[in-house]
Design an enzyme around this catalytic site. Structure first.
Site, short mmCIF file in Angstrom:
data_model
loop_
_atom_site.label_atom_id
_atom_site.label_comp_id
_atom_site.label_asym_id
_atom_site.label_seq_id
_atom_site.Cartn_x
_atom_site.Cartn_y
_atom_site.Cartn_z
N THR A 13 0.82 -1.22 0.00
CA THR A 13 0.00 0.00 0.00
C THR A 13 0.85 1.26 0.00
O THR A 13 0.49 2.27 -0.59
CB THR A 13 -0.93 -0.02 1.24
N SER A 56 1.69 -7.32 -0.84
CA SER A 56 2.40 -8.34 -0.06
C SER A 56 1.73 -9.72 -0.02
O SER A 56 2.42 -10.70 0.25
CB SER A 56 2.76 -7.82 1.33
N THR A 89 1.86 -4.44 4.21
CA THR A 89 1.77 -4.78 5.64
C THR A 89 1.21 -6.18 5.91
O THR A 89 1.44 -6.73 6.98
CB THR A 89 0.91 -3.74 6.40
N ASP A 90 0.49 -6.74 4.92
CA ASP A 90 -0.18 -8.03 5.20
C ASP A 90 0.81 -9.14 5.57
O ASP A 90 0.54 -9.94 6.47
CB ASP A 90 -1.00 -8.49 3.98
N1 ASP Z 1 -2.82 -5.45 1.20
C1 ASP Z 1 -1.71 -4.55 1.33
C2 ASP Z 1 -0.40 -5.31 1.17
O1 ASP Z 1 0.00 -5.97 2.08
C3 ASP Z 1 -1.76 -3.90 2.65
C4 ASP Z 1 -0.66 -2.94 2.93
O2 ASP Z 1 0.35 -2.84 2.30
O3 ASP Z 1 -0.82 -2.23 3.92
O4 ASP Z 1 0.20 -5.22 0.14
#
Ligand code: ASP
Length: 324
Positions: A13, A56, A89-90
């Site tokens: 993200t 991710s 973050t995932d």
């Molecule tokens: N779905 C996103 C990812 O992990 C969430 C993020 O980056 O915060 O790529």
């Protein structure tokens, strides 16, 4: 002398934008972080490289290994005082822990991400990136293992986990808390991690699956897994390390087939131990040869088992490694 910080972008993200018409958040042709002006301390020299631009959930253990090799290569080729890695973050905690176990260089390595994409109001990406650069440029950040920095907190890769689907304070270290904070002036550490667990890996090719226990869990899922050529299982067991009696035969079948079963708890605080002597209790599972882990969550125990299986599948040795 200027500190040299090397930024490696991998996507997430933090590198995405929101479509104003549809509201969908996705990666564009160009990573917006590349053109975001970063006002950093003039004593810090920044170099950056985009290794991947992936959400991710698309990151696999092969990407993690590439990242390890890339960090080692850059460390051998030039003088770098710290690395910052931007990541979705995932699965950030999984990549962070993989690097923690496999990267040999002692300079600070900091992972960061964002919960709001680059053009959303209150976007946390540039701020988290700046905080991570500050931490990576701090001498006290070295030899503390891989760190995760978001929302003004510094966490260890080993303990941190994503706890909220959307809140920017999502990264927490249950039971232990952060080991430092980021302030307007820099980074302040108040704890030092004790563990030092390192592995040299050339390949990652073992198949390890993660299963969660629940009331009434049966053995059928374990019988099915045995047919899939799986190399190891992580079992997120109940409480202090127990399973329903109806699951015991299945676990036994896997261990008898030479497939290690590592147990963690589905509780997010505490460690598993061989306390209960009833059918399905921890004592019985220990007698069966189940390996007890030391507080890692399921997804991180999976990373560690994949790495450990590259060098051994001896149950006693694996048990030693999972006590570290
Ligand atoms: N779905 C996103 C990812 O992990 C969430 C993020 O980056 O915060 O790529």
């Amino acid at each position: 002398m200027k500190k040299k910080i090397f930024i490696i972008h991998t996507g997430g993200t933090i590198s995405m934008s929101e479509d104003e018409q549809t509201g969908a958040v996705s990666p564009g042709q160009q990573n917006p972080l590349i053109s975001t002006p970063l006002v950093v301390d003039e004593q810090i020299h920044i170099e950056s490289h985009e290794l991947f631009n992936l959400p991710s959930p698309h990151i696999t253990s092969q990407h993690m290994l590439k990242l390890t090799n890339f960090i080692e290569r850059i460390s051998n080729e030039k003088v770098v005082d710290g690395f910052v890695i931007t990541h979705g973050t995932d699965t950030l905690e999984e990549t962070a822990f993989f690097l923690d176990l496999t990267v040999q260089t002692k300079v600070p390595i900091v992972l960061t991400g964002a919960m709001r994409s680059s053009n959303e109001i209150g976007s946390d990406g540039p701020y988290n990136l700046l905080s991570s650069i500050k931490v990576a440029a701090t001498a006290e950040a070295s030899d503390k293992g891989v760190l995760v920095v978001l929302n003004d907190e510094i966490h260890t890769a080993k303990n941190v986990t994503k706890t909220h689907t959307s809140n920017i304070a999502t990264f927490q270290s249950p039971q232990y808390g952060p080991i430092g904070i980021v302030t307007k002036r820099g980074a302040v550490f108040h704890h030092s991690p004790v563990a030092n667990d390192k592995y040299q890996v050339e390949t990652i090719h073992k198949k390890v699956m993660l299963l969660k226990a629940y009331a009434g869990m049966e053995s059928s899922i374990f019988y099915l897994l045995k047919e899939t050529q799986v190399d190891g299982i992580i079992l997120e067991a109940l409480g202090q390390g127990n399973v329903p009696p109806s699951a015991v035969e299945g676990i036994k079948t896997l261990i008898e087939a030479g497939i290690p079963v590592v147990m963690v708890s589905r509780c997010f605080n505490g460690i598993v131990q061989d306390i209960y002597g009833y059918e399905g209790g921890g004592r019985k599972l220990k007698e069966l040869g189940v390996i007890f882990s030391n507080g890692l969550n399921g997804q991180k125990a999976r990373i560690k088992l994949m790495i450990a299986l590259e060098s051994t599948n001896d149950l006693a040795r694996l048990q030693e490694l999972f006590l570290k």
